[in-house]
Enzyme design. Sequence first.
Site, PDB file in Angstrom:
ATOM      1  N   CYS A   2       0.849  -1.211   0.000  1.00 19.55           N
ATOM      2  CA  CYS A   2       0.000   0.000   0.000  1.00 19.55           C
ATOM      3  C   CYS A   2       0.878   1.253   0.000  1.00 19.55           C
ATOM      4  O   CYS A   2       2.031   1.228   0.373  1.00 19.55           O
ATOM      5  CB  CYS A   2      -0.872   0.023   1.248  1.00 19.55           C
ATOM      6  SG  CYS A   2      -1.866  -1.450   1.444  1.00 19.55           S
ATOM      7  N   ARG A  27       4.460   0.797  -6.532  1.00 17.82           N
ATOM      8  CA  ARG A  27       4.469  -0.155  -5.407  1.00 17.82           C
ATOM      9  C   ARG A  27       3.486  -1.292  -5.616  1.00 17.82           C
ATOM     10  O   ARG A  27       3.524  -2.293  -4.910  1.00 17.82           O
ATOM     11  CB  ARG A  27       4.139   0.587  -4.105  1.00 17.82           C
ATOM     12  CG  ARG A  27       5.148   1.642  -3.718  1.00 17.82           C
ATOM     13  CD  ARG A  27       4.588   2.610  -2.689  1.00 17.82           C
ATOM     14  NE  ARG A  27       4.435   1.985  -1.394  1.00 17.82           N
ATOM     15  CZ  ARG A  27       5.376   2.003  -0.448  1.00 17.82           C
ATOM     16  NH1 ARG A  27       6.512   2.607  -0.681  1.00 17.82           N
ATOM     17  NH2 ARG A  27       5.176   1.436   0.720  1.00 17.82           N
ATOM     18  N   TRP A  74      -3.012  -2.427  -1.587  1.00 16.55           N
ATOM     19  CA  TRP A  74      -2.587  -3.744  -2.064  1.00 16.55           C
ATOM     20  C   TRP A  74      -3.239  -4.716  -1.094  1.00 16.55           C
ATOM     21  O   TRP A  74      -2.838  -4.839   0.060  1.00 16.55           O
ATOM     22  CB  TRP A  74      -1.066  -3.829  -2.026  1.00 16.55           C
ATOM     23  CG  TRP A  74      -0.477  -5.052  -2.606  1.00 16.55           C
ATOM     24  CD1 TRP A  74      -0.272  -5.312  -3.933  1.00 16.55           C
ATOM     25  CD2 TRP A  74      -0.019  -6.208  -1.912  1.00 16.55           C
ATOM     26  NE1 TRP A  74       0.301  -6.544  -4.095  1.00 16.55           N
ATOM     27  CE2 TRP A  74       0.460  -7.126  -2.871  1.00 16.55           C
ATOM     28  CE3 TRP A  74       0.044  -6.570  -0.572  1.00 16.55           C
ATOM     29  CZ2 TRP A  74       1.003  -8.364  -2.528  1.00 16.55           C
ATOM     30  CZ3 TRP A  74       0.573  -7.789  -0.218  1.00 16.55           C
ATOM     31  CH2 TRP A  74       1.039  -8.686  -1.195  1.00 16.55           C
ATOM     32  N   ASN A  98      -0.934   1.288   5.918  1.00 18.10           N
ATOM     33  CA  ASN A  98      -0.104   0.333   5.193  1.00 18.10           C
ATOM     34  C   ASN A  98       0.421  -0.647   6.226  1.00 18.10           C
ATOM     35  O   ASN A  98       1.001  -0.257   7.231  1.00 18.10           O
ATOM     36  CB  ASN A  98       1.070   1.036   4.495  1.00 18.10           C
ATOM     37  CG  ASN A  98       1.965   0.038   3.768  1.00 18.10           C
ATOM     38  OD1 ASN A  98       1.555  -1.089   3.498  1.00 18.10           O
ATOM     39  ND2 ASN A  98       3.187   0.454   3.453  1.00 18.10           N
ATOM     40  N   GLY A  99       0.178  -1.944   6.001  1.00 13.41           N
ATOM     41  CA  GLY A  99       0.687  -2.947   6.946  1.00 13.41           C
ATOM     42  C   GLY A  99      -0.384  -3.965   7.256  1.00 13.41           C
ATOM     43  O   GLY A  99      -1.385  -4.090   6.548  1.00 13.41           O
ATOM     44  N   GLU A 480      17.046 -16.672 -11.377  1.00 17.60           N
ATOM     45  CA  GLU A 480      16.573 -15.295 -11.587  1.00 17.60           C
ATOM     46  C   GLU A 480      15.780 -15.204 -12.891  1.00 17.60           C
ATOM     47  O   GLU A 480      14.751 -14.540 -12.962  1.00 17.60           O
ATOM     48  CB  GLU A 480      17.761 -14.336 -11.596  1.00 17.60           C
ATOM     49  CG  GLU A 480      17.487 -12.941 -12.107  1.00 17.60           C
ATOM     50  CD  GLU A 480      16.434 -12.151 -11.329  1.00 17.60           C
ATOM     51  OE1 GLU A 480      16.060 -12.577 -10.219  1.00 17.60           O
ATOM     52  OE2 GLU A 480      15.960 -11.128 -11.865  1.00 17.60           O
ATOM     53  N   LYS A 484      12.008 -13.785 -13.119  1.00 17.61           N
ATOM     54  CA  LYS A 484      11.635 -12.667 -14.001  1.00 17.61           C
ATOM     55  C   LYS A 484      10.506 -13.065 -14.941  1.00 17.61           C
ATOM     56  O   LYS A 484       9.523 -12.353 -15.099  1.00 17.61           O
ATOM     57  CB  LYS A 484      12.842 -12.240 -14.850  1.00 17.61           C
ATOM     58  CG  LYS A 484      13.785 -11.296 -14.156  1.00 17.61           C
ATOM     59  CD  LYS A 484      13.162  -9.942 -13.976  1.00 17.61           C
ATOM     60  CE  LYS A 484      13.608  -9.182 -12.753  1.00 17.61           C
ATOM     61  NZ  LYS A 484      13.616  -9.834 -11.503  1.00 17.61           N
ATOM     62  N   GLU A 487       7.164 -13.686 -12.976  1.00 20.26           N
ATOM     63  CA  GLU A 487       6.543 -12.567 -12.244  1.00 20.26           C
ATOM     64  C   GLU A 487       6.004 -11.494 -13.177  1.00 20.26           C
ATOM     65  O   GLU A 487       5.133 -10.725 -12.767  1.00 20.26           O
ATOM     66  CB  GLU A 487       7.517 -11.959 -11.239  1.00 20.26           C
ATOM     67  CG  GLU A 487       8.678 -11.196 -11.823  1.00 20.26           C
ATOM     68  CD  GLU A 487       9.499 -10.472 -10.759  1.00 20.26           C
ATOM     69  OE1 GLU A 487       8.930  -9.996  -9.774  1.00 20.26           O
ATOM     70  OE2 GLU A 487      10.728 -10.391 -10.917  1.00 20.26           O
ATOM     71  N   HIS A 503      18.099 -35.909 -11.836  1.00 16.11           N
ATOM     72  CA  HIS A 503      17.533 -36.314 -10.535  1.00 16.11           C
ATOM     73  C   HIS A 503      16.056 -35.992 -10.441  1.00 16.11           C
ATOM     74  O   HIS A 503      15.504 -35.891  -9.352  1.00 16.11           O
ATOM     75  CB  HIS A 503      18.320 -35.626  -9.399  1.00 16.11           C
ATOM     76  CG  HIS A 503      19.769 -35.976  -9.403  1.00 16.11           C
ATOM     77  ND1 HIS A 503      20.255 -37.165  -8.910  1.00 16.11           N
ATOM     78  CD2 HIS A 503      20.836 -35.325  -9.917  1.00 16.11           C
ATOM     79  CE1 HIS A 503      21.575 -37.206  -9.075  1.00 16.11           C
ATOM     80  NE2 HIS A 503      21.952 -36.106  -9.691  1.00 16.11           N
ATOM     81  N   LYS A 603       6.159  -3.633  -5.040  1.00 24.14           N
ATOM     82  CA  LYS A 603       7.575  -3.314  -5.236  1.00 24.14           C
ATOM     83  C   LYS A 603       8.367  -3.549  -3.956  1.00 24.14           C
ATOM     84  O   LYS A 603       9.495  -3.989  -3.987  1.00 24.14           O
ATOM     85  CB  LYS A 603       7.744  -1.853  -5.659  1.00 24.14           C
ATOM     86  CG  LYS A 603       9.184  -1.437  -5.915  1.00 24.14           C
ATOM     87  CD  LYS A 603       9.825  -2.249  -7.027  1.00 24.14           C
ATOM     88  CE  LYS A 603      11.275  -1.898  -7.241  1.00 24.14           C
ATOM     89  NZ  LYS A 603      11.926  -2.838  -8.187  1.00 24.14           N
TER      90      LYS A 603
HETATM   91  C1  AGP Z   1      12.272  -8.900  -8.068  1.00 20.47           C
HETATM   92  O1  AGP Z   1      12.027  -8.870  -9.470  1.00 20.47           O
HETATM   93  C2  AGP Z   1      11.038  -8.980  -7.262  1.00 20.47           C
HETATM   94  N1  AGP Z   1      10.148  -7.928  -7.584  1.00 20.47           N
HETATM   95  C3  AGP Z   1      11.229  -9.224  -5.797  1.00 20.47           C
HETATM   96  O2  AGP Z   1      11.648 -10.566  -5.712  1.00 20.47           O
HETATM   97  C4  AGP Z   1      12.251  -8.355  -5.018  1.00 20.47           C
HETATM   98  O3  AGP Z   1      13.553  -8.599  -5.486  1.00 20.47           O
HETATM   99  C5  AGP Z   1      12.165  -8.750  -3.540  1.00 20.47           C
HETATM  100  O4  AGP Z   1      10.854  -8.465  -3.088  1.00 20.47           O
HETATM  101  C6  AGP Z   1      13.182  -8.023  -2.653  1.00 20.47           C
HETATM  102  O5  AGP Z   1      12.888  -6.657  -2.607  1.00 20.47           O
HETATM  103  P1  AGP Z   1      14.006  -5.688  -1.979  1.00 20.47           P
HETATM  104  O6  AGP Z   1      15.211  -5.798  -2.852  1.00 20.47           O
HETATM  105  O7  AGP Z   1      13.399  -4.309  -2.005  1.00 20.47           O
HETATM  106  O8  AGP Z   1      14.289  -6.164  -0.585  1.00 20.47           O
END
Ligand code: AGP
Length: 608
Positions: A2, A27, A74, A98-99, A480, A484, A487, A503, A603
Amino acid sequence: MCGIVGIVGRNSVAPQLVDALKRLEYRGYDSAGVATLDKGRLNRRRAEGKLINLENMLQQDPLDGTVGIGHTRWATHGAPTQNNAHPHFGDGVAVVHNGIIENFSEIKETLISEGVHFTTQTDTEVIAQLLASLLRQGKTTHQAMQQIMQRLKGAYALAVLFANDANQIICARNGPPLAIGHGDGEMYLGSDAIALSPFTDDITYLDDGDWAVITRDSAEIFDDQGRRVERPRSKASSAYAQVEKGNHRHFMEKEIYEQPEVISHTLAHYVDFSNGTIRKLPDEIDFASIESLKIAACGSAFYAGQIGKGWLERYARLPVEIDVASEFRYREMPLPGNQAALFVSQSGETADTLASLRYCKENGLPIGTIVNVRESTMARESDVVFQTLAGPEIGVASTKALTCQMAVFAALSISAGMARGVLDANQEKAMVRALSEAPRIANSVLNLIQPQMESLSRELSKYNHVLYLGRGSNYTLALEGALKLKEISYIHAEGYAAGELKHGPIALIDENMPVIVIAPHDRYFEKTVSNMQEVSARGGRIIFITDEDGAKACKLETMATIVLPNVDEFIMPLIFMLPIQLLAYHTAVFMGTDVDQPRNLAKSVTVE
Ligand code: AGP
C-alpha cells in the site's frame, strides 16, 4: 504494498493527493481512495482498479477541503473492492493504513460487543472504529493515537484525519516507512520520498514507534513513550523528481537500458579506475579478520547475494552462508565466533530482510547492507551501508538494482580478497580492469541482442511452462531468469541446477516446455553441454545462451542460440543477466501483462 499520502495544505488538496498517489503506483495496488475534511465533515471517494478510475470519480464529484489523506491499496484483508478501499471511517475519524494488524480480530470482537457496526472485512476499519471509540470515551486525539499504538499488534504506517481538527493530520509508524515532507505553509506525508517529490525534497523519516502531529507549519514527533523527539531532516535525492519513462514503453524497459550507466556509477563509488584499485572500504565489517559471513535477502536481491557468495568464497576464500530472509529470520541460528552479516535489498524496507538484520544485530554481529534507498530503514539500522547507485527503480521486477547489487559484491570480493591476502595487486588490477569493461560490454550486448530477443519472445509467449538450467553462477541466473519470466509474464517457469536434471526434472522434458540453458564457455561448459544433449535426445527444445567460444564448441540443434561476446569470467554473471531480462520483458509485452505493476505483486514487501 500500500501507499499512503497526506497533505495539510492551503488549497483544495484532492488533486494533489492523487498526484502524490500516482508516484506510488510503482508499489503495486488494486484500489485507491482519498478523504478530505471540509467544514467539519469528512468526505471520501474510493475506486477499484487504477488511479484513473478515482480521478474520473473526482472530476464528476469533486472533493473540497484543504486537509486530506490518500491511499493505494494492495489487498491483504478483504477483496480489492471499492468498499474495502481506504480511507476507512469511524465516527469523526478517517484512516489510511499500510501494513497488517495481527490482533485486529480480537479488537473487532470487543468493539462489536460494544455495539460498533462494521461495514468492511479490513483490519484498517478496526483502527478507525477503535479511534472513534476512544474519542467517544472522551480521549483527546493525541491520547487516542497514543493508546492505539499500545493496543495494535503488527506492522503499520498510519495517517488519520479527525473531524474535530481541520489543521492537523496525525500519523504513526511501526514497520512500513513513513516520511514527513516540509513545505512552505504546507506539510506533507508519504510512504516514501518519491510520493512527496512533487511538493518537496525536505524530508523527515519517522522511526519505528514514532507518531507525529503535522500542521501547516509544524511537525511534532513523539516516541512510543509519548516523549517529544527530533528526527533528522534530509534532502531527498533529486533523482526522485525525474522519475519518468522517457521514450520507453515501460519503466522496466528504461531500467534495463539504464544498467550500463548505473552499473558504472555504482562501480565508480567503489573502484578507482585510474589506479586500477578498489577504494578503501569502511571498516565496520573487517573482512580481513571475520571467519564467516551471513547473507540474507529476498527475491532477486537473494540471487544477487548468491552470486556474491560465489565471488566471496572463490576470490576471498571467505565462507558464506546465505538464506532467503523469510527462512533466515525464524531459524534462530547460533551466531558464534567472529562473523558479520550482510543484507541485500533494493528498497531497504522488506520486512523479512529487516527482521533478519535485527536478529543478527541483537546477536552482536557487525551489520552491512547493500541497499538502493539510502534513507531506508535497513540503511539506518546498519553499521555500514554499501549503496547501489541505481537511482529509483520503479518497475516492480528488479533489474538495474539487481545488477548494481552484483557490482557492489564484485567490488567487495576484490577488497576482501586483498584484505585476506588471497589476491595480489596484479590480480586486483586485472579484476578491476574486467569490471571497468562491464558497462561498455553491457551496452553493446543490449543493442546486439535486442531484435533477436524480441522475436524469440514472441515464440516463447506461446508456451505455458519453461525450464531454465545453469551451473555455478549460471544456476543462479537460471533461478533469476525463471523469477523474471513468471513474475511479469505469468508463464510458469522454474530454474534448476543443470547437474540436477537427471535427478527428476528430466521427466518433464518434451516439446511443450522450452529449456533455456545459460552456458558461457566457462569451467562448467562441457558438463552443461552434456545436459543439453540429454534434453535434445528427449525432444526437448533448447534456447541456448552462450558466448562466441561456446557457440563454436557446441553445434547442437536448438530453438535459438543467443551468442554474447566472450568476456572475462569474473563479469560473466553481469553480462549474462541481460538476455534473461530482455527475454522476460518482451515475453510479458507479447502477453499483454502489466509489465511495470504485475498482478498481485508489490515493489516493496513491507509486511510478512
Ligand atoms: C524482483 O524482481 C522482485 N520484484 C522481488 O523478488 C524483489 O527482489 C524482492 O521483493 C526483494 O525486494 P528488496 O530488494 O526491495 O528487498
